[in-house]
Motif scaffolding. Structure first.
Motif, PDB file in Angstrom:
ATOM      1  N   LYS A 177       1.680   9.692  -2.461  1.00 48.71           N
ATOM      2  CA  LYS A 177       2.261   9.417  -3.791  1.00 48.71           C
ATOM      3  C   LYS A 177       3.686   9.961  -3.932  1.00 48.71           C
ATOM      4  O   LYS A 177       4.368   9.607  -4.882  1.00 48.71           O
ATOM      5  CB  LYS A 177       1.385  10.034  -4.878  1.00 48.71           C
ATOM      6  N   SER A 178       4.090  10.803  -2.999  1.00 41.56           N
ATOM      7  CA  SER A 178       5.425  11.428  -3.144  1.00 41.56           C
ATOM      8  C   SER A 178       6.545  10.484  -2.720  1.00 41.56           C
ATOM      9  O   SER A 178       6.327   9.519  -2.003  1.00 41.56           O
ATOM     10  CB  SER A 178       5.478  12.691  -2.312  1.00 41.56           C
ATOM     11  N   LEU A 196       1.811   5.577   3.986  1.00 42.99           N
ATOM     12  CA  LEU A 196       1.284   6.630   4.841  1.00 42.99           C
ATOM     13  C   LEU A 196       0.077   6.059   5.573  1.00 42.99           C
ATOM     14  O   LEU A 196      -0.641   5.209   5.042  1.00 42.99           O
ATOM     15  CB  LEU A 196       0.853   7.819   3.980  1.00 42.99           C
ATOM     16  N   THR A 197      -0.166   6.514   6.800  1.00 43.88           N
ATOM     17  CA  THR A 197      -1.270   5.957   7.575  1.00 43.88           C
ATOM     18  C   THR A 197      -2.329   7.021   7.877  1.00 43.88           C
ATOM     19  O   THR A 197      -2.017   8.172   8.180  1.00 43.88           O
ATOM     20  CB  THR A 197      -0.774   5.348   8.900  1.00 43.88           C
ATOM     21  N   LEU A 198      -3.587   6.584   7.775  1.00 42.31           N
ATOM     22  CA  LEU A 198      -4.733   7.435   8.078  1.00 42.31           C
ATOM     23  C   LEU A 198      -5.661   6.672   9.012  1.00 42.31           C
ATOM     24  O   LEU A 198      -6.153   5.599   8.668  1.00 42.31           O
ATOM     25  CB  LEU A 198      -5.484   7.797   6.792  1.00 42.31           C
ATOM     26  N   ALA A 216       0.808  -1.222   0.000  1.00 41.97           N
ATOM     27  CA  ALA A 216       0.000   0.000   0.000  1.00 41.97           C
ATOM     28  C   ALA A 216       0.842   1.273   0.000  1.00 41.97           C
ATOM     29  O   ALA A 216       1.944   1.317   0.548  1.00 41.97           O
ATOM     30  CB  ALA A 216      -0.927   0.011   1.209  1.00 41.97           C
ATOM     31  N   GLU A 217       0.278   2.287  -0.631  1.00 43.17           N
ATOM     32  CA  GLU A 217       0.813   3.643  -0.508  1.00 43.17           C
ATOM     33  C   GLU A 217       0.106   4.387   0.634  1.00 43.17           C
ATOM     34  O   GLU A 217       0.680   5.274   1.260  1.00 43.17           O
ATOM     35  CB  GLU A 217       0.608   4.411  -1.817  1.00 43.17           C
ATOM     36  N   LEU A 218      -1.145   3.993   0.874  1.00 47.81           N
ATOM     37  CA  LEU A 218      -1.925   4.568   1.969  1.00 47.81           C
ATOM     38  C   LEU A 218      -2.602   3.429   2.729  1.00 47.81           C
ATOM     39  O   LEU A 218      -3.314   2.623   2.143  1.00 47.81           O
ATOM     40  CB  LEU A 218      -2.983   5.538   1.432  1.00 47.81           C
ATOM     41  N   ASP A 222      -0.394   8.937  10.742  1.00 50.77           N
ATOM     42  CA  ASP A 222       0.077  10.217  10.219  1.00 50.77           C
ATOM     43  C   ASP A 222      -1.046  11.250  10.161  1.00 50.77           C
ATOM     44  O   ASP A 222      -0.828  12.441  10.391  1.00 50.77           O
ATOM     45  CB  ASP A 222       0.674  10.025   8.817  1.00 50.77           C
ATOM     46  N   TYR A 223      -2.255  10.777   9.852  1.00 54.22           N
ATOM     47  CA  TYR A 223      -3.431  11.647   9.739  1.00 54.22           C
ATOM     48  C   TYR A 223      -4.609  10.955  10.430  1.00 54.22           C
ATOM     49  O   TYR A 223      -4.589   9.746  10.660  1.00 54.22           O
ATOM     50  CB  TYR A 223      -3.780  11.918   8.274  1.00 54.22           C
TER      51      TYR A 223
END
Length: 315
Positions: A314-315, A82-84, A39-41, A99-100
């Motif tokens: 995505k960065s 990244l984690t949400l 995963a990216e997210l 992260d968010y």
């Protein structure tokens, strides 16, 4: 259009049909659902194991060394997700590290947090370019235009009875059900009242079909916290019922407090004055002219918040 690789952990089973994935799709990011390691997210829900001890196998004196090694490995990864944290339950925005965060919570002083109360996820957002989200238990998405119109007199023409749809009568829900039953004819629906129903996802009825026959809907929240307001009040109002809730006083941040009855202040005198409200024709008729929403909601700010997250991922 560039796709985004998303994984989930601890979210509801129907999360992919909920609002957030469809907002992301509408922003030009087709979602590719993958396993966490790809995963990216990573979206973490409130049902993730908060107490999972990943180093249970390791002797305690050595755990700091293992943690340091893992962190070193993570820092070398090029594609660390990244984690949400996204909760649709009564859990705080910092319940799990991420992260968010997206939660119900009012007053959070963080640019990495966005408040999205669950009732907003049950609205029809097609006018803002978002389609595909569902409200299966009620039977349809809620129309904002209906919530912004006065309640009208439909509830006064339905005989004066009240419905509670619930899978439990844990306190204070049991007390509320009993107290209201002494004031108005009150009928229960759901797994608590029908043992053949395994859970609310397989009840065999739609909430709108039940509520259309009742004057009132007893719809208490599952807990008290500033900002924790779910779909219950809007669904009652949308069906032409007068909502009777149990919620904290900050609910006026979302809804017109003159458009429903809140049982919270009536505990102090054992609901004695509540019967006076029901017996007052003037008070009951005053609800006819009240709308639940006094300003147009929007998800544009949510899109801005997600845009930052997606760009970061995505960065």
């Amino acid at each position: 259009m560039k796709s985004i690789k998303i994984a989930t952990n601890g979210v509801p089973h129907d999360y992919q049909s909920s609002l957030l994935p469809h907002v992301i799709n509408s922003m030009g990011y087709p979602i590719e659902w993958v396993k966490p390691e790809a995963a990216e997210l990573l979206i973490i829900g409130p049902f993730a194991d908060k107490n999972n001890k990943v180093h249970r196998w390791c002797p305690k004196p050595l755990r700091p060394l293992v943690d340091k090694a893992i962190e070193s490995t993570k820092s070398k990864r090029k594609n660390q997700a990244l984690t949400l944290f996204h909760t649709q339950e009564n859990e705080r925005h910092d319940y799990l590290p991420a992260d968010y965060a997206i939660s119900f919570d009012l007053g959070v002083q963080s640019i990495n947090h966005f408040r999205l109360p669950y009732w907003m996820e049950m609205l029809d957002w097609s006018h803002e370019g978002v389609t595909g989200n569902t409200n299966p238990r009620y039977g349809e998405l809620l129309k904002i235009s209906t919530l912004m119109l006065p309640l009208g007199d439909r509830f006064l023409q339905r005989g004066g009875s009240c419905a509670l749809l619930s899978s439990h009568l844990r306190e204070p829900r049991g007390t509320l059900f009993s107290a209201l039953g002494k004031i108005a004819p009150t009928q229960g629906f759901g797994a608590f009242f029908n043992k053949d129903i395994k859970n609310h996802h397989s009840s065999g009825f739609l909430k709108r079909d039940i509520l259309n026959d009742f004057s009132y809907n007893l719809c208490p929240e599952n807990g008290l916290y500033p900002g924790y307001y779910t779909e219950k009040i809007p669904e009652a109002f949308h069906s032409g019922c007068l909502p009777i809730t149990w919620a904290d006083e900050n609910i006026r941040a979302d809804f017109n407090p003159d458009a429903f009855l809140n049982l919270l202040p009536h505990f102090k005198n054992n609901f004695r004055d509540f019967s006076d409200i029901f017996s007052s024709k003037e008070k009951m008729e005053s609800f006819q002219s009240q709308s639940l929403l006094t300003k147009m909601p929007s998800i544009e700010r949510l899109k801005q918040f997600l845009s930052h997250i997606l760009s970061d991922a995505k960065s």
